[in-house]
Design a protein around this motif. Sequence first.
Motif, PDB file in Angstrom:
ATOM      1  N   GLY A 280       0.800  -1.216   0.000  1.00 39.52           N
ATOM      2  CA  GLY A 280       0.000   0.000   0.000  1.00 39.52           C
ATOM      3  C   GLY A 280       0.829   1.260   0.000  1.00 39.52           C
ATOM      4  N   ALA A 281       1.834   1.304   0.855  1.00 41.76           N
ATOM      5  CA  ALA A 281       2.695   2.488   0.955  1.00 41.76           C
ATOM      6  C   ALA A 281       3.482   2.700  -0.332  1.00 41.76           C
ATOM      7  N   ALA A 282       4.000   1.596  -0.892  1.00 38.71           N
ATOM      8  CA  ALA A 282       4.792   1.679  -2.116  1.00 38.71           C
ATOM      9  C   ALA A 282       3.949   2.178  -3.289  1.00 38.71           C
ATOM     10  N   GLN A 283       2.740   1.660  -3.419  1.00 41.52           N
ATOM     11  CA  GLN A 283       1.874   2.067  -4.524  1.00 41.52           C
ATOM     12  C   GLN A 283       1.424   3.510  -4.383  1.00 41.52           C
ATOM     13  N   SER A 284       1.151   3.932  -3.157  1.00 42.47           N
ATOM     14  CA  SER A 284       0.749   5.326  -2.924  1.00 42.47           C
ATOM     15  C   SER A 284       1.894   6.275  -3.266  1.00 42.47           C
ATOM     16  N   LEU A 285       3.097   5.901  -2.832  1.00 43.81           N
ATOM     17  CA  LEU A 285       4.273   6.723  -3.111  1.00 43.81           C
ATOM     18  C   LEU A 285       4.561   6.769  -4.607  1.00 43.81           C
ATOM     19  N   LYS A 286       4.447   5.607  -5.260  1.00 42.71           N
ATOM     20  CA  LYS A 286       4.675   5.533  -6.702  1.00 42.71           C
ATOM     21  C   LYS A 286       3.692   6.411  -7.451  1.00 42.71           C
ATOM     22  N   SER A 287       2.417   6.332  -7.076  1.00 45.60           N
ATOM     23  CA  SER A 287       1.390   7.135  -7.735  1.00 45.60           C
ATOM     24  C   SER A 287       1.645   8.625  -7.546  1.00 45.60           C
ATOM     25  N   ALA A 288       2.047   9.013  -6.335  1.00 39.85           N
ATOM     26  CA  ALA A 288       2.310  10.422  -6.042  1.00 39.85           C
ATOM     27  C   ALA A 288       3.510  10.939  -6.835  1.00 39.85           C
ATOM     28  N   ILE A 289       4.567  10.140  -6.887  1.00 40.05           N
ATOM     29  CA  ILE A 289       5.771  10.555  -7.619  1.00 40.05           C
ATOM     30  C   ILE A 289       5.478  10.674  -9.115  1.00 40.05           C
ATOM     31  N   MET A 290       4.750   9.698  -9.661  1.00 39.20           N
ATOM     32  CA  MET A 290       4.426   9.734 -11.085  1.00 39.20           C
ATOM     33  C   MET A 290       3.575  10.955 -11.428  1.00 39.20           C
ATOM     34  N   LYS A 291       2.619  11.275 -10.561  1.00 39.78           N
ATOM     35  CA  LYS A 291       1.760  12.435 -10.797  1.00 39.78           C
ATOM     36  C   LYS A 291       2.563  13.723 -10.749  1.00 39.78           C
ATOM     37  N   CYS A 292       3.450  13.828  -9.758  1.00 39.80           N
ATOM     38  CA  CYS A 292       4.300  15.019  -9.635  1.00 39.80           C
ATOM     39  C   CYS A 292       5.232  15.164 -10.834  1.00 39.80           C
ATOM     40  N   GLU A 293       5.791  14.036 -11.291  1.00 39.10           N
ATOM     41  CA  GLU A 293       6.705  14.065 -12.439  1.00 39.10           C
ATOM     42  C   GLU A 293       5.974  14.472 -13.712  1.00 39.10           C
ATOM     43  N   GLN A 294       4.750  13.996 -13.873  1.00 36.85           N
ATOM     44  CA  GLN A 294       3.957  14.350 -15.050  1.00 36.85           C
ATOM     45  C   GLN A 294       3.624  15.835 -15.063  1.00 36.85           C
ATOM     46  N   ASN A 295       3.316  16.385 -13.890  1.00 38.20           N
ATOM     47  CA  ASN A 295       2.973  17.802 -13.794  1.00 38.20           C
ATOM     48  C   ASN A 295       4.198  18.708 -13.774  1.00 38.20           C
ATOM     49  N   ASN A 296       5.317  18.146 -13.324  1.00 39.30           N
ATOM     50  CA  ASN A 296       6.562  18.918 -13.239  1.00 39.30           C
ATOM     51  C   ASN A 296       7.724  18.086 -13.782  1.00 39.30           C
ATOM     52  N   PRO A 297       7.859  17.967 -15.106  1.00 42.25           N
ATOM     53  CA  PRO A 297       8.938  17.156 -15.690  1.00 42.25           C
ATOM     54  C   PRO A 297      10.309  17.541 -15.148  1.00 42.25           C
ATOM     55  N   GLY A 298      11.029  16.551 -14.647  1.00 42.56           N
ATOM     56  CA  GLY A 298      12.348  16.818 -14.104  1.00 42.56           C
ATOM     57  C   GLY A 298      12.380  16.812 -12.590  1.00 42.56           C
ATOM     58  N   LEU A 299      11.210  16.685 -11.951  1.00 42.81           N
ATOM     59  CA  LEU A 299      11.160  16.701 -10.492  1.00 42.81           C
ATOM     60  C   LEU A 299      11.968  15.548  -9.892  1.00 42.81           C
ATOM     61  N   CYS A 300      11.851  14.357 -10.483  1.00 40.58           N
ATOM     62  CA  CYS A 300      12.603  13.198  -9.977  1.00 40.58           C
ATOM     63  C   CYS A 300      14.102  13.434 -10.098  1.00 40.58           C
ATOM     64  N   TYR A 301      14.487  14.050 -11.192  1.00 37.90           N
ATOM     65  CA  TYR A 301      15.902  14.384 -11.392  1.00 37.90           C
ATOM     66  C   TYR A 301      16.377  15.341 -10.298  1.00 37.90           C
ATOM     67  N   ASP A 302      15.568  16.370 -10.026  1.00 37.95           N
ATOM     68  CA  ASP A 302      15.922  17.346  -9.002  1.00 37.95           C
ATOM     69  C   ASP A 302      16.004  16.694  -7.625  1.00 37.95           C
ATOM     70  N   LEU A 303      15.084  15.778  -7.356  1.00 35.56           N
ATOM     71  CA  LEU A 303      15.075  15.079  -6.075  1.00 35.56           C
ATOM     72  C   LEU A 303      16.350  14.269  -5.881  1.00 35.56           C
ATOM     73  N   VAL A 304      16.715  13.507  -6.924  1.00 31.60           N
ATOM     74  CA  VAL A 304      17.908  12.656  -6.836  1.00 31.60           C
ATOM     75  C   VAL A 304      19.183  13.493  -6.730  1.00 31.60           C
ATOM     76  N   THR A 305      19.277  14.553  -7.520  1.00 34.45           N
ATOM     77  CA  THR A 305      20.477  15.399  -7.469  1.00 34.45           C
ATOM     78  C   THR A 305      20.599  16.093  -6.113  1.00 34.45           C
ATOM     79  N   ALA A 306      19.451  16.452  -5.515  1.00 31.37           N
ATOM     80  CA  ALA A 306      19.478  17.083  -4.195  1.00 31.37           C
ATOM     81  C   ALA A 306      19.994  16.092  -3.142  1.00 31.37           C
ATOM     82  N   ILE A 307      19.551  14.846  -3.254  1.00 36.15           N
ATOM     83  CA  ILE A 307      20.023  13.810  -2.315  1.00 36.15           C
ATOM     84  C   ILE A 307      21.519  13.574  -2.478  1.00 36.15           C
TER      85      ILE A 307
END
Length: 224
Positions: A31-58
């Motif tokens: 449940g937690a994994a699917q919720s997180l996956k859905s949230a990340i995918m939605k954010c990435e679709q609305n803000n292309p490059g967000l995952c990249y920014d997240l990883v580079t920040a880490i």
Amino acid sequence: MTMGGDTPTSSLIFPVLLRPILAKLERRDVGAAQSLKSAIMKCEQNNPGLCYDLVTAIIRRAELNVNLNEAVLRLQGNIAEADLNEYRLTRTEESFQELNRKSVALKVILSRIPDEITDRKAFLETIKEIASAIKKLLDVVNEIGSFIPGVTGKQAVEQRKKEFVKYSKKFSTTLKEYFKEGQSKTTCRCRSPWTYLPRKSNTYLKASLLSRKFFLNLNKKISH
């Protein structure tokens, strides 16, 4: 727009880096994994490059020395079959399954570039393998063209094919430039010739990205 933008590397961060991590998390808490996956995918679709920014920040926070171009290219060759379903053709005919196999084979070969680019002899052999893999993949695509229904479907797939060929040619041109002038320049200015290709072009990652989009689009057109 985020800093990552819609670049080849940023577009591959989720499927190549984050999705496998979420798949492991799913074994502990679905449940937690699917919720997180859905949230990340939605954010990435609305803000292309967000995952990249997240990883580079880490990476910056952890003070790690990581070349994301190199890392993504290497990791895509180690993705588990279960994480490739979105890009696999679902038709059961042998031609379509062969196309799946050719696609995976090409990605695996491309993933070897970071480890072999400093070995001229090995790298030259890898380049030959890449060229052969691209030709074999396109040969299979041509074979199954008659299975794709409708003019719109054929045109959409043909357009993806043209884009894939375009970046494959740019990839070839980049390699020629590297061997013609990059190697000597890089030897003088830096420790690894790997820095030359990303500086000159991201075409190897674009070819990989277009391969993914190509198969995703093809799947939608011929699976029904």
